[in-house]
Scaffold this motif. Sequence first.
Motif, short mmCIF file in Angstrom:
data_model
loop_
_atom_site.label_atom_id
_atom_site.label_comp_id
_atom_site.label_asym_id
_atom_site.label_seq_id
_atom_site.Cartn_x
_atom_site.Cartn_y
_atom_site.Cartn_z
N THR A 502 85.71 17.76 179.10
CA THR A 502 87.01 17.79 179.23
C THR A 502 87.63 17.62 180.56
OG1 THR A 502 87.31 20.30 179.61
CG2 THR A 502 87.06 19.42 177.25
N GLY A 503 88.92 17.55 180.60
CA GLY A 503 89.69 17.30 182.00
C GLY A 503 90.39 18.49 182.46
N ALA A 504 91.07 18.70 183.24
CA ALA A 504 91.68 19.94 183.77
C ALA A 504 92.47 20.54 182.82
CB ALA A 504 92.51 19.45 184.97
N ASP A 505 93.16 19.90 181.77
CA ASP A 505 93.82 20.49 180.99
C ASP A 505 93.11 20.98 179.61
OD1 ASP A 505 93.28 17.81 179.83
OD2 ASP A 505 95.24 17.21 179.65
N THR A 547 87.89 10.37 189.49
CA THR A 547 88.03 11.80 190.11
C THR A 547 89.79 12.10 189.75
OG1 THR A 547 86.51 11.60 191.94
CG2 THR A 547 88.49 13.20 192.20
N ASP A 548 89.94 13.24 189.36
CA ASP A 548 91.44 13.79 189.42
C ASP A 548 91.90 14.12 190.59
OD1 ASP A 548 93.88 14.93 188.46
OD2 ASP A 548 93.01 15.74 186.68
N THR A 549 92.84 13.57 191.06
CA THR A 549 93.28 13.78 192.37
C THR A 549 94.67 14.63 192.55
OG1 THR A 549 94.74 11.77 192.34
CG2 THR A 549 92.45 11.72 193.21
N GLY A 552 95.09 21.16 193.13
CA GLY A 552 94.68 22.10 192.41
C GLY A 552 93.80 22.08 191.34
N ARG A 553 93.19 20.88 191.11
CA ARG A 553 92.31 20.61 189.97
C ARG A 553 91.02 20.42 190.13
NH1 ARG A 553 97.23 19.93 188.52
NH2 ARG A 553 97.90 19.18 186.77
N ILE A 554 90.72 21.84 189.74
CA ILE A 554 89.18 22.36 190.12
C ILE A 554 88.43 22.76 188.74
CG2 ILE A 554 87.38 23.76 191.35
CD1 ILE A 554 88.77 21.93 193.17
N CYS A 555 87.39 21.87 188.46
CA CYS A 555 86.62 22.21 187.36
C CYS A 555 85.10 22.68 187.67
CB CYS A 555 86.63 20.99 186.38
SG CYS A 555 88.04 20.40 185.65
N MET A 556 84.71 23.48 186.50
CA MET A 556 83.26 24.08 186.66
C MET A 556 82.33 23.16 186.00
SD MET A 556 82.06 26.44 188.25
CE MET A 556 83.36 27.82 188.44
N GLY A 557 81.35 22.51 186.68
CA GLY A 557 80.25 21.70 186.19
C GLY A 557 79.21 22.37 186.14
N GLN A 558 77.85 21.51 185.97
CA GLN A 558 76.55 22.32 185.93
C GLN A 558 76.20 22.79 187.04
OE1 GLN A 558 73.46 19.44 185.10
NE2 GLN A 558 72.17 21.05 183.83
N GLY A 560 78.10 23.66 189.65
CA GLY A 560 79.09 24.40 190.29
C GLY A 560 80.37 23.69 190.24
N PRO A 561 81.28 24.35 191.04
CA PRO A 561 82.80 24.19 190.89
C PRO A 561 82.76 22.73 191.73
CG PRO A 561 82.44 25.71 192.53
CD PRO A 561 81.21 25.84 191.81
N GLY A 562 83.89 21.78 191.35
CA GLY A 562 84.11 20.65 191.91
C GLY A 562 85.35 19.99 191.32
N PRO A 563 85.68 18.69 191.84
CA PRO A 563 86.97 18.15 191.53
C PRO A 563 86.78 17.78 189.76
CG PRO A 563 85.73 17.12 193.31
CD PRO A 563 85.12 17.95 192.86
N CYS A 564 87.87 18.11 189.37
CA CYS A 564 87.89 17.34 187.92
C CYS A 564 87.99 16.05 187.72
CB CYS A 564 89.28 17.97 187.11
SG CYS A 564 89.45 19.72 187.04
N GLN A 565 87.90 15.77 186.54
CA GLN A 565 87.83 13.95 186.08
C GLN A 565 88.89 13.64 185.07
OE1 GLN A 565 83.66 13.84 185.05
NE2 GLN A 565 83.28 12.49 186.84
#
Length: 722
Positions: A502-505, A547-549, A552-558, A560-565
């Motif tokens: 999923t994306g940031a939303d 990358t979602d630019t 404030g868009r930070i997502c949790m991946g395998q 660790g935390p990083g930019p959302c897509q």
Amino acid sequence: MLASVGVAHAQEASTRLPQISVEGDGAADETGDNLVAKTSDTGSKISVPLTEVPQSISVVTRKQIEEHGALTVGQALRYTPGLVAEPGGGNESLRYDFQSLRGLPYVGSHFVDGLKATFGVGNLGMPQFDPYNIERIDVVRGPTSVLYGQGYPGGMINIVTKKPTSERLREVAVGVGNDGKLFGTFDFSGPLDAEGQFLYRLTGVGRRADNQVDLVGEERLAIAPSFTWKPSDNTSLTILGSFQRDPEGGFYGSLPEAGLLYPLSDGEYIPRNFFPGDPDFDRFEREQASIGYGFEHRFNEHWKISQNLRYIDSSAEVQALSALQLIPPTTLARAALYGDDRTRALTVDTNAEVTFTTGPLAHTMLAGVDYARSVWDQEFGFSAMVPPIDIRNPIYGSPIQVPDSPATAMVFSSTRQKQEQIGVYLQDQVRWGNLVLTAGGRYDSADLFSDRKSSFLGMDTSGSSDQKDDAFSGRVGLTYLFENGLAPYVSYSTSFVPTLGTGADGVPFRPIRGEQWEAGIKYEPNRFDGFFAASVFDVRLENALTTDTRPGRICMGQMGPGPCQIQSGEQRFRGLELEAKAQLSSGLSVLGAYTYLDAEITRSNGPDLGKRPVNTPEHIASLWLNYSFQNQTLLGLTIGGGIRHQGATFGDPENTNRVPAHTLFDASVRYDFGQKFKDLEGLELAVNATNLFDETYVACSGKSYCNYGAGRSVVGTLSYRW
């Protein structure tokens, strides 16, 4: 970082008995020892001449596999246009089969007997299929979703396995080579009864080898039994089984660009035999087993039904050390990876084929439904808390903790991913005189579920997703068959790939969509055994992740935390492909291929915008000549030689890491003793050499993920057939 890199890489007839060339997915069709294939059912799921498929398709026959001495699928595909056969350079190819098609990813592109065979992005237990049990390899370039479901628009690679033969076949072989290569094979087949209703085949492989990299080994044991029941000419059932165990998987580490693309500060390069891991830590063990069947029944001259089914269970345990970066002048920082993967998948395809006419139009209609269900379980651990290693004075045996739990890993995850897909498809091939229209459509519904329990530096990064996708894909193509063997065509086709996440939303990602326009011409000459093809194509990929630019868009991946897509990325791949295959009565055979590929990231929020995709050469060319002596003095002797060129690539998205082009030479010598000495009928000696002049070259898919390509390999094989 190491996880993402793992995903990228996890990217003749005289005295001899006839060979078997399979034209479909049922029992073997004995058409002789051919280099040039004329038909295939991969491109249209009906057995038609290659000239009638409105899309680029290449066939690597059993004879070609043997002439080149291929020990992996990648090696068998080295002289095929439109693909990078060994994107990692080839030294890693004993562990996984990765090929990119028309510049697009390998993910999901491998099929066996028409059924999908690879599942899960980043699957360290991905199965591999030994060439000795392969009858032919069909490569369809361009979208294939209309008949095979989800897949990238680069195309598909269909491995057709050996099937039981109605004529008795007996073969044993032994081989030796450099780097300690030693192997043995056997292939037995034929009828079990006088009437030929019951047929069997049993093939087996055992081999071991060292590697050009020190302290690395390769081992394999594989066996494949099959059985065919033909109660009548109209009905057949073939049961196919296989088991393979790979106790050692060869080298699959990495090195930084420094020391490979340019020298270190001491002016020297990293030696090609340097091992960045540790023999006390690095390990790879894989087991894979499959069982399935192919059933066919023809009701009459117009109606036929077919069903193919396979269940596969593949697992692997992996530990590896890989270089992270160079610490000047000659020290490498390393990371440890742990993986315990298991995949279980059931695939089944059922279809009906009917022929009929409507006025002046002759139809061959295919309607079918296929289903696939896979479950992939993975434990994955990553740690950078690993002792570094000095390139000039490597010391092995230091205690290294295995990152196999949250307590010992910087990043640890336990993931279960389930995927279920059902698709219905309809295709009609309509002939009006010499004009052939092929049109088809397919509707797919896919359910994807992922549950991940994970931690990053002690912080909980667990997550799950459950999404449903549906998609329509299609193909329409027009071909004109001239009496002289020329067949120009034009086609349009589409594809889709579900995207988990999923994306940031929190909204699930949409499927990645692909489309292609292709035009070309194929030629099957009437006066000699040959096949020639030329095509131009334009492939577009939409809904690619970038990358979602937004702030404030930070997502949790395998990891660790990083930019959302976000799905605003687009890619374009267009080019030219040429292929020539000819077997001449003079004893000369020719294989030629050329690919020009113009690839560009056309929309992206990252630094790759307007750049060329990683590890995608602009030019690929190859030529192989084989000559069998016809005079009495040298009767039985065949010599061959080939040249392979791959243009320069970029090893990073920003296109700052340029990897030089390379040109390699191959050669072979074969002697069939039986052609001159009747008492030795069936005995043959073959010597194959690849990268004959031991050219040093490099492959990169990242600034910290480069490797030397495979050096010179010389293998001698003594076989006996009776």
